[in-house]
Design an enzyme around this catalytic site. Structure first.
Site, PDB file in Angstrom:
ATOM      1  N   HIS A 272       0.818  -1.208   0.000  1.00 30.00           N
ATOM      2  CA  HIS A 272       0.000   0.000   0.000  1.00 30.00           C
ATOM      3  C   HIS A 272       0.852   1.258   0.000  1.00 30.00           C
ATOM      4  CE1 HIS A 272       0.164   0.945   4.422  1.00 30.00           C
ATOM      5  NE2 HIS A 272       0.208  -0.355   4.575  1.00 30.00           N
TER       6      HIS A 272
ATOM      7  N   ASP B 260       5.785   1.352   7.365  1.00 29.05           N
ATOM      8  CA  ASP B 260       4.405   0.936   7.102  1.00 29.05           C
ATOM      9  C   ASP B 260       3.711   1.932   6.175  1.00 29.05           C
ATOM     10  OD1 ASP B 260       1.902  -0.198   7.198  1.00 29.05           O
ATOM     11  OD2 ASP B 260       1.427   0.556   9.191  1.00 29.05           O
TER      12      ASP B 260
ATOM     13  N   GLU C 284      -5.304   1.726   2.259  1.00 29.55           N
ATOM     14  CA  GLU C 284      -5.204   0.531   3.098  1.00 29.55           C
ATOM     15  C   GLU C 284      -5.427   0.888   4.558  1.00 29.55           C
ATOM     16  OE1 GLU C 284      -3.153  -2.521   5.672  1.00 29.55           O
ATOM     17  OE2 GLU C 284      -2.895  -0.358   5.547  1.00 29.55           O
TER      18      GLU C 284
END
Length: 510
Positions: free
Chosen positions: A283, A295, A327
């Site tokens: 993502h 992340d 996401e």
């Protein structure tokens, strides 16, 4: 003021009414003709050892620095770097990925897939129960604000059972605060039923002592301001309510929930059999709280580096890369992609591989425990490919639940085999894992998970390089051949799971 980027313009067009890719005349599926063994390109057939050898940590680190600079574009709006959907940081991320792919000499057919997304932001919240402010109280993601964004007052009313039916909500809920046990149905359903019953707010409490933080998912007009509460904090309150005592409360949430447009990016090799595609994704967005370099900057940049190095080779089977948007708001991009995917195109995807968080600082080499018994056939074969590779490198690994926490969810729910690897998020590393992987037992795998400190210093280079080589191996293996891998069948689509998952993305949904 800088001129608008191509992504700002694309999203503006979408917001003006071109809500689907077809209306923008952008293909959902890159179209190309089959080609075997790379004869047209005159390049050597992909080889896993050579593709792995081309992966260099220096290139990944340089890309991470670029991504952090892009996240800085959001500082004027958010007060800190972020790449959350709708921000300039995310628009810059999309521009960066697309431009890098576009520079690869026509090796890939590229497409953009705009879609509507929901963005939620809580600015301020507070919950008072009796004379106490419970430490565990946290507003649900995508909660609406309290009325007029002001505090609301009411008694707590204990809802029957797990609050999944309108009959569970007594008449006393009207004008008061619904107190609802977690379980059976989604948090969003509980909030909606509480709103329909006339509650001014809702509190969903955990069935065990732990904290409860989740999402209401898709907004409805009947949602009310909703908090999660730990079972530990809820216990004494339940005793008082069951004893007939009155427990008053004050709930306050200042929040915004709005619809925006954002974009998936899809890149598919021009060569390779288009009826047999290996697909992989990560993502492109972060949470609003930080720049998201691990992340999922680590996963999205791993994909970009593997896609770049793959251009030195030819392929037998098509390889399709995806960078999902939204996401962090609940797997929005991947859900949308699979939802609008025609059945005949679904059948061409032999498997989907998810790569989210490849370099957590306190890492473990984690493999989704995707079995054929519980998932589309082929998921276990993919899982075993990862296990065999780690074993061949003399590396330890551990299994993690395949429970809907990342973008594989829509694929396996629509009959497509799936799996992936990760290095850990907010989970706690065990003593056994400390022995297996190093690091610090008792700490999170990623101590900066969903925080401002998820920057360029928050990625472990060893783990990131190892896992990017494994991603390269997974691509090379299936780009070369699907021999021995289960065939797709329409029966697998029809038998796909309908059971609700505990997670939909990183947040709990029920």
């Amino acid at each position: 003021m800088a001129p608008p980027s191509r992504w700002s313009c694309t999203l503006l067009l979408a917001a003006l009414g071109a809500a689907t890719a077809s209306e923008l005349q952008i293909p959902l599926i890159p179209q190309q003709s089959p080609s075997r063994a790379g004869n047209a390109l005159g390049k050597p057939l992909v080889n896993t050892d050579d593709l792995q050898a081309s992966i260099k940590i220096e290139s990944l680190v340089e890309r991470a620095k670029d991504l952090y600079e892009i996240a800085q574009k959001s500082v004027h709006e958010y007060g800190h770097p972020t790449r959350v959907i709708g921000s300039e940081g995310h628009a810059g991320t999309l521009e960066y990925i697309y431009s890098a792919l576009e520079s690869l000499g026509g090796y890939y057919t590229l497409s953009e897939q705009p879609f509507p997304a929901v963005l939620g932001k809580v600015y301020e919240s507070r919950l008072v129960i009796g004379h106490e402010v419970p430490e565990s109280a946290s507003p649900m993601s995508l909660t609406p604000p309290t009325a007029h964004k002001e505090p609301v007052y009411g008694d707590l009313v204990l809802v029957a059972n797990e609050g999944c039916d309108a009959s569970d909500y007594p008449a006393e809920v009207t004008g008061n605060v619904a107190f609802v046990l977690r379980g059976t149905c989604s948090f969003g359903a509980k909030s909606e039923l509480a709103g329909k019953a006339g509650a001014v707010a809702a509190i969903v409490y955990n069935y065990d002592s732990g904290d409860l933080s989740g999402t209401l998912e898709s907004p409805t007009p009947d949602h009310v301001a909703t908090f999660g509460l730990s079972g530990k904090d809820a216990g004494p309150i339940i005793e008082k309510l069951k004893a007939g005592k009155v427990v008053d409360s004050i709930a306050y949430i200042d929040a915004e929930v709005k619809q925006i447009q954002t974009t998936n990016i899809i890149a598919q090799t021009v060569e390779g059999d288009p009826d047999n595609c290996v697909m992989l994704g990560g993502h492109s967005d972060s949470v609003s709280e930080g720049p998201g370099i691990n992340d999922d900057g680590s996963g999205s940049l791993t994909l970009l580096e593997v896609a770049t190095q793959l251009t030195n080779f030819s392929v037998n089977n098509c390889v399709r890369f995806a960078w999902w948007a939204g996401e962090e708001e609940g797997l929005l991009g991947s859900d949308y992609y699979v939802e609008v995917l025609p059945e005949e195109e679904n059948m061409k995807i032999r498997l989907f591989m998810d790569y989210d968080m490849m370099g957590s600082p306190n890492f473990a080499y984690q493999v989704y425990n995707a079995t054929n018994a519980a998932n589309p056939e082929g998921s276990e074969e993919l899982r075993n490919l990862y296990l065999d590779w780690y074993a061949d490198q003399g590396l330890n690994y551990t299994f993690i639940p395949f429970d809907g926490r990342s973008d594989y969810d829509a694929f396996i729910r629509n009959g497509i085999p799936g799996g992936g690897i990760a290095t850990g998020a907010e989970g706690i590393k065990t003593k056994e894992e400390e022995t297996m992987f190093g690091g610090v037992a008792g700490d999170w795998y990623d101590p900066c998970y969903h925080q401002l400190c998820d920057d360029t210093g928050n990625v472990n280079s060893t783990a990131w390089l190892v896992n990017t080589k494994l991603v390269a191996h997974s691509v090379a293996t299936f780009a070369l051949s699907f021999d021995g891998f289960p065939e797709r069948s329409k029966a697998s689509m029809q038998s796909a799971s309908e059971e609700p998952a505990k997670y939909h993305g990183h947040r709990l949904v029920l």
